[in-house]
Write a protein that holds these residues in place. Structure first.
Motif: not given
Length: 476
Positions: A364-372
């Motif tokens: 479990k993580v806080n947030n996930i960002t997928i960029d470019k």
């Protein structure tokens, strides 16, 4: 009588000499006199005093929260204060400046434009952990451009409406700050709330009270309109060519010596010394009879180089935990076995510049960002805040647990797989296409259900407001 006249003339000459010997005032002295003359008027102006109160209370509240956060949030907040200070200076100058033309107005607003560009520059490059804060400030500063309103034909909305519309663009990122830090850090929540109150109701009510129809330009004072340089007078027309029917042309050609190319061709035709050095072309020298040349163009072999899939042009591949709080997965190409195992709910995952790879987040993580990223697959268990997909092409995201929010922005091709625990997920899309959501069947042996999210909408004006509905396609 004559003596009195001579005496009066001498006094006049002495006075003129004293005036001519006094040096003229410099431009700085004139500016100083202007500032002194207008200083009392500015101090007593209720519009300027109200703006000072807004800067002290509204912008000051933002800065107070930013100082507790520090880092890049404080830098963007300082730019916010600088922009409002520039707006105040421009409003002071407006009162002592004649209304300019379009070119003069652009030059007049140049300081404000430079500050807005400065705020936008902070959002460029690699995303930081405070990107939403920076973007909120950068997008909100366009609200200060209400000062450029010059009338209904200028192409802008009315000043009050312009402030509200500009804040709507920034509110998208400001709400992200509220969602992300709602249960984590009250300083960020206070910063986001203070940001909104600066514009709504702060700046909106200020413009409504003092400048509902735009700035009030001075009737006298310095004009900012630029004067175009006067075009030079056209030169005299060229002399006409000699007449085709002049008397010279009526003379027989044999009586005049040939000049130019006519003389060259005449000498070639006559032979002599000019052509004595030329060789005769034989039959075997003609192109059609040559055997050493062919009409087939040979194809050169391509120099195929196998590129290593472990390195990207943007930088070396990276999979590491930074400062104990952020997992950085960058520039991974052709890697199908990327795994993050030791993670907790206070850490975030940032995936940048990856291609044709698969990442699995176990935990479990806080947030996930997928960029470019391109042709990237992400499999995760649970997220506390949100999973964001930004500036990507052909990505697949699978949630095996729960996720409150999934955001897709400026992406072409995104396949989302939801589990039974994540069917209540809120999906937000903007400037994206080809988004499909796969949901599990009600029974264990059933097939997945595929749902495409609309990307075209119809807007109809009914009952005083616009009603928006997705476009539905049906076959006949």
């Amino acid at each position: 009588m004559e003596s009195e006249l001579i005496e009066r003339l001498e006094k006049a000459v002495i006075r003129l000499e004293s005036i001519s010997s006094t040096p003229p005032l410099s431009s700085s002295s004139r500016d100083f006199d202007f500032a002194v003359d207008g200083g009392d008027a500015v101090a007593s102006d209720p519009a300027i005093a109200a703006l000072d109160d807004l800067i002290a209370s509204g912008v000051g509240r933002v800065l107070a929260a930013a100082e507790k956060i520090g880092e890049k949030v404080l830098d963007s907040s300082n730019v916010l204060k600088e922009a409002f200070s520039v707006l105040r200076d421009l409003l002071v100058k407006v009162k002592f400046t004649q209304k300019p033309d379009n070119k003069g107005l652009a030059e007049f607003l140049k300081p404000l434009n430079e500050v807005i560009m400065k705020a936008s520059a902070l959002t460029e490059g690699k995303r930081s952990d405070f990107f939403n804060h920076q973007k909120s400030v950068a997008d909100s500063l366009s609200a200060l451009a209400w000062i450029a309103f010059t009338g209904k034909d200028c192409g802008m909305s009315m000043p009050i409406a312009h402030v509200e519309e500009s804040w709507q663009m920034a509110e998208f990122y400001n709400n992200k700050v509220l969602i992300e830090y709602r249960n984590k850090d009250p300083n960020h929540v206070e910063w986001a709330k203070a940001m909104k109150e600066v514009y709504l109701p702060g700046l909106r009510d200020y413009v409504k009270s003092y400048y509902p129809l735009g700035p009030v330009w001075g009737t006298s004072g310095k004009a900012t309109a630029t004067v175009a340089p006067r075009a030079a007078a056209p030169g005299p027309p060229p002399a006409p060519p000699a007449s085709l029917f002049s008397s010279d042309s009526a003379k027989p050609s044999s009586s005049q010596p040939k000049k130019g190319m006519s003389a060259v061709f005449s000498e070639i035709s006559s032979g002599g010394a000019l052509t004595s050095g030329l060789r005769k072309v034989t039959a075997d020298m003609k192109t059609k009879n040559r055997t050493d040349r062919s009409g087939v163009v040979p194809v050169a072999e391509k120099n195929t180089q196998v590129r290593s899939p472990a390195f990207s042009k943007t930088g070396p591949p990276k999979l590491e935990l930074q400062m104990g709080r952020k997992w950085a997965v960058e520039n991974q190409i052709g890697k199908k076995d990327l795994v993050i195992e030791d993670c907790d709910s206070k850490q975030s995952v940032y995936v940048f510049g990856c291609k044709d790879s698969v990442l699995q987040v176990k935990g479990k993580v806080n947030n996930i960002t997928i960029d470019k990223c391109t042709k990237m697959g992400i499999i995760f268990k649970d997220v506390v805040a949100a999973c964001e997909v930004v500036n990507c092409n052909s990505v697949e995201v699978q949630c095996q647990g729960s996720a409150p929010t999934i955001s897709v922005d400026n992406t072409a091709g995104c396949q989302l797989y939801l589990s039974k625990d994540s069917l209540e997920t809120s999906i937000t899309t903007a400037k994206s296409s080809e988004i499909n959501v796969m949901v599990p069947a009600s029974d264990a042996d059933g097939d997945w259900g595929e749902h495409s999210l609309p990307q075209q909408y119809i807007h109809n004006f009914k009952d005083g407001q616009f009603m928006t509905s997705p476009v539905s396609h049906s076959g006949g």
